[in-house]
Enzyme design. Structure first.
Site, PDB file in Angstrom:
ATOM      1  N   GLU A 167     -69.696 -29.909 -43.186  1.00  0.00           N
ATOM      2  CA  GLU A 167     -69.317 -31.258 -43.624  1.00  0.00           C
ATOM      3  C   GLU A 167     -70.428 -32.289 -43.395  1.00  0.00           C
ATOM      4  O   GLU A 167     -70.241 -33.253 -42.644  1.00  0.00           O
ATOM      5  CB  GLU A 167     -68.040 -31.715 -42.908  1.00  0.00           C
ATOM      6  CG  GLU A 167     -66.851 -30.801 -43.127  1.00  0.00           C
ATOM      7  CD  GLU A 167     -65.540 -31.359 -42.573  1.00  0.00           C
ATOM      8  OE1 GLU A 167     -65.565 -32.369 -41.850  1.00  0.00           O
ATOM      9  OE2 GLU A 167     -64.486 -30.776 -42.864  1.00  0.00           O
ATOM     10  N   GLU A 364     -62.064 -24.120 -43.943  1.00  0.00           N
ATOM     11  CA  GLU A 364     -61.159 -24.835 -43.050  1.00  0.00           C
ATOM     12  C   GLU A 364     -59.997 -25.354 -43.878  1.00  0.00           C
ATOM     13  O   GLU A 364     -60.188 -25.873 -44.978  1.00  0.00           O
ATOM     14  CB  GLU A 364     -61.801 -26.072 -42.382  1.00  0.00           C
ATOM     15  CG  GLU A 364     -62.779 -25.778 -41.268  1.00  0.00           C
ATOM     16  CD  GLU A 364     -63.366 -27.048 -40.638  1.00  0.00           C
ATOM     17  OE1 GLU A 364     -62.702 -28.104 -40.623  1.00  0.00           O
ATOM     18  OE2 GLU A 364     -64.511 -26.961 -40.169  1.00  0.00           O
TER      19      GLU A 364
HETATM   20  C1  BG6 Z   1     -62.852 -31.078 -39.811  1.00  0.00           C
HETATM   21  C2  BG6 Z   1     -63.997 -30.784 -38.882  1.00  0.00           C
HETATM   22  O1  BG6 Z   1     -63.229 -32.114 -40.638  1.00  0.00           O
HETATM   23  O2  BG6 Z   1     -61.662 -31.555 -39.256  1.00  0.00           O
HETATM   24  C3  BG6 Z   1     -63.549 -30.346 -37.488  1.00  0.00           C
HETATM   25  O3  BG6 Z   1     -64.894 -29.848 -39.409  1.00  0.00           O
HETATM   26  C4  BG6 Z   1     -62.384 -31.191 -37.028  1.00  0.00           C
HETATM   27  O4  BG6 Z   1     -64.648 -30.408 -36.626  1.00  0.00           O
HETATM   28  C5  BG6 Z   1     -61.224 -31.052 -38.002  1.00  0.00           C
HETATM   29  O5  BG6 Z   1     -61.975 -30.866 -35.726  1.00  0.00           O
HETATM   30  C6  BG6 Z   1     -59.930 -31.761 -37.587  1.00  0.00           C
HETATM   31  O6  BG6 Z   1     -60.107 -33.111 -37.390  1.00  0.00           O
HETATM   32  P1  BG6 Z   1     -59.140 -34.026 -36.537  1.00  0.00           P
HETATM   33  O7  BG6 Z   1     -59.742 -35.377 -36.591  1.00  0.00           O
HETATM   34  O8  BG6 Z   1     -57.792 -34.019 -37.141  1.00  0.00           O
HETATM   35  O9  BG6 Z   1     -59.086 -33.469 -35.163  1.00  0.00           O
END
Ligand code: BG6
Length: 461
Positions: A167, A364
């Site tokens: 990202e 992800e």
């Molecule tokens: C993604 C990232 O954007 O979102 C991760 O690659 C991150 O590093 C994940 O932990 C979840 O984000 P959040 O802000 O909901 O904890």
């Protein structure tokens, strides 16, 4: 058994995590990265004042964690290397303790039948390099290229899937526009320079890899479809500009080797173009990714602005659109994010139709839930909401594959609850919960559900 949603053979079932979020910064030798620094300066910016010192202690517990991956039938897992651990300060001698640690992790994964996917940079700039300007400074590109060379040399015999960045738009947004990453600068021109230099660094490392190794190298992008409120030309224009800023500014150079002309024209009109060097254009054009990781959590809905930005306000992408809260949208009430499963399909169709059907996978996708302990029943978190979330996304992914999209796998964010930047441990995403006092790991219901899906290479409804 007949499986209704059957995925292609050898589909990658697994999950993803990152170094700073899991290893524990104080474990072993490691120099500071920007997160250690920011937490030291402003602990109040982190949820419940929890910093990156311990996180989930993966540094000591990786064997147990990898055994758990095997138990739930993972065949792949993405981790990242901490640059500041492998090369303290970001330049110079390699830390042998880190080499041992990453060798152990990689070997342990392979012995357990879990293919390591390794990412080189997940938001974690070594502090010394940030102090000379981070990605604003082209010396950092050199340092990153050297670091990548070391990583390939040390681990490239066993790691066959590499990623340059996770990202990359996020450090640009967080660090240079919207104040949620260190160095907390608000300056669009710098933001675009940082984004541009990141892509030059990316192309340099892709080139290096292709010249010397035979695996695959890619990048992980958070592709967030920008849905317009309506078909009104003003709304369409707003969504187009939003897409240029947040998706195509990285997707186009990574997959097509060039920036969209519309984006160049827009930045040029507002005198926001980054400084480039001779040779960059050819470098980008000639070093395309083999594989694209797609992170997808939520869509973006936009509309034309109702008001003009104040003439004295700093230049922002948001000068050209407003966020739109669509009535009736389905929400993850805990995280405050919209859930729109079809988004995953729309992304894949876009990649098929406009990006040469590049080989990709979901790197992800996941559902963050606050205070998840309230779902504990007899010691296990009954996360049916997560199972539904994954299942509904998988259905749309399955459909995209049936329609010819070149999708090779699905990784959940994340394997076990981990520390997430400013949100620290607020939102829990894992298949395994982590007790922050004892570090005990406990499988949630979704872990056993996913174990079955992975074993059957699909599921029935
Ligand atoms: C993604 C990232 O954007 O979102 C991760 O690659 C991150 O590093 C994940 O932990 C979840 O984000 P959040 O802000 O909901 O904890």
């Amino acid at each position: 058994m007949t499986v209704e949603y059957q995925f292609p053979e050898n589909f990658w079932w697994g999950s993803a995590a990152s170094a700073t979020q899991t290893e524990g910064g104080e474990n072993g030798i490691k120099s500071k990265n920007i997160w250690d620094q920011w937490y030291e300066k402003e602990p109040n910016r982190f949820f419940e004042n929890v910093g990156p010192a311990v996180t989930s202690d993966f540094y000591h517990r990786y064997k147990e964690d990898i055994a758990n991956m095997k138990k739930i039938n993972h065949n792949s897992f993405r981790l990242s290397i901490s640059w500041a651990r492998l090369i303290p300060g970001g330049r110079g001698p390699v830390n042998q303790d880190a080499v041992t640690f990453y060798n152990n992790v990689i070997d342990e994964l392979i012995e357990n039948g879990v293919e390591p996917f390794v990412n080189l940079f997940h938001f974690d700039m070594p502090l010394e390099l940030q102090e000379i300007g981070g990605w604003e400074n082209r010396d950092v590109i050199e340092a990153y290229d050297d670091y990548a060379a070391v990583a390939f040399e040390l681990f490239g015999d066993r790691v066959k899937k590499w990623f340059t960045f996770n990202e990359p738009v996020v450090p640009v947004e967080g660090g240079y526009l919207y104040d949620f990453h260190y160095p907390n600068i608000v300056d669009a021109k710098k933001a675009f320079q940082v984004g541009y230099n990141t892509m030059v660094a990316h192309a340099r490392v892709v080139k290096r890899y292709h010249e010397n190794y035979d695996g695959k190298i890619g990048i992980v992008l958070n592709l967030t479809p920008s849905y317009p409120r309506s078909q009104n030309p003003a709304d369409l224009k707003a969504s187009h500009i939003c897409d240029l800023f947040f998706n195509r500014s990285f997707l186009d150079p990574a997959v097509k080797g060039e920036y969209p002309q519309d984006l160049i024209d827009l930045l040029s009109t507002y005198d926001q173009l980054p400084v480039t060097e001779e040779g960059d254009k050819a470098l980008l054009k000639n070093n395309l990714v083999d594989l694209l990781g797609v992170n997808y959590y939520q869509p973006r809905r936009v509309k034309a602005r109702d008001t003009q930005p104040h003439p004295d306000s700093p230049f922002m992408p948001d000068w050209f659109f407003d966020n739109y809260e669509m009535p009736g949208r389905k929400m993850n009430p805990y995280r405050g994010w919209e859930i729109y499963e079809k988004g995953i399909y729309d992304i894949m169709i876009n990649l098929k139709e406009n990006y040469g059907n590049i080989e990709s996978f979901i790197s992800e996708n996941g559902m963050g839930v606050q205070d998840e302990d309230k779902f504990l029943v007899d010691g296990r978190i009954e996360d049916d909401y997560r199972i539904d979330f994954i299942k509904e996304h998988l259905k749309w992914l399955h459909r995209s594959i049936q329609e010819g999209c070149n999708v090779k796998g699905y990784h959940l964010w994340t394997f076990m609850d981990n520390w997430s930047w400013m949100n620290a441990y607020k939102n829990r995403y894992g298949f395994f919960s982590v007790n922050l006092e004892t570090q005990e790991r406990t499988a949630k219901k979704s872990a056993s559900w996913y174990a079955d899906v992975s074993e059957n290479n699909g599921f029935n409804e």
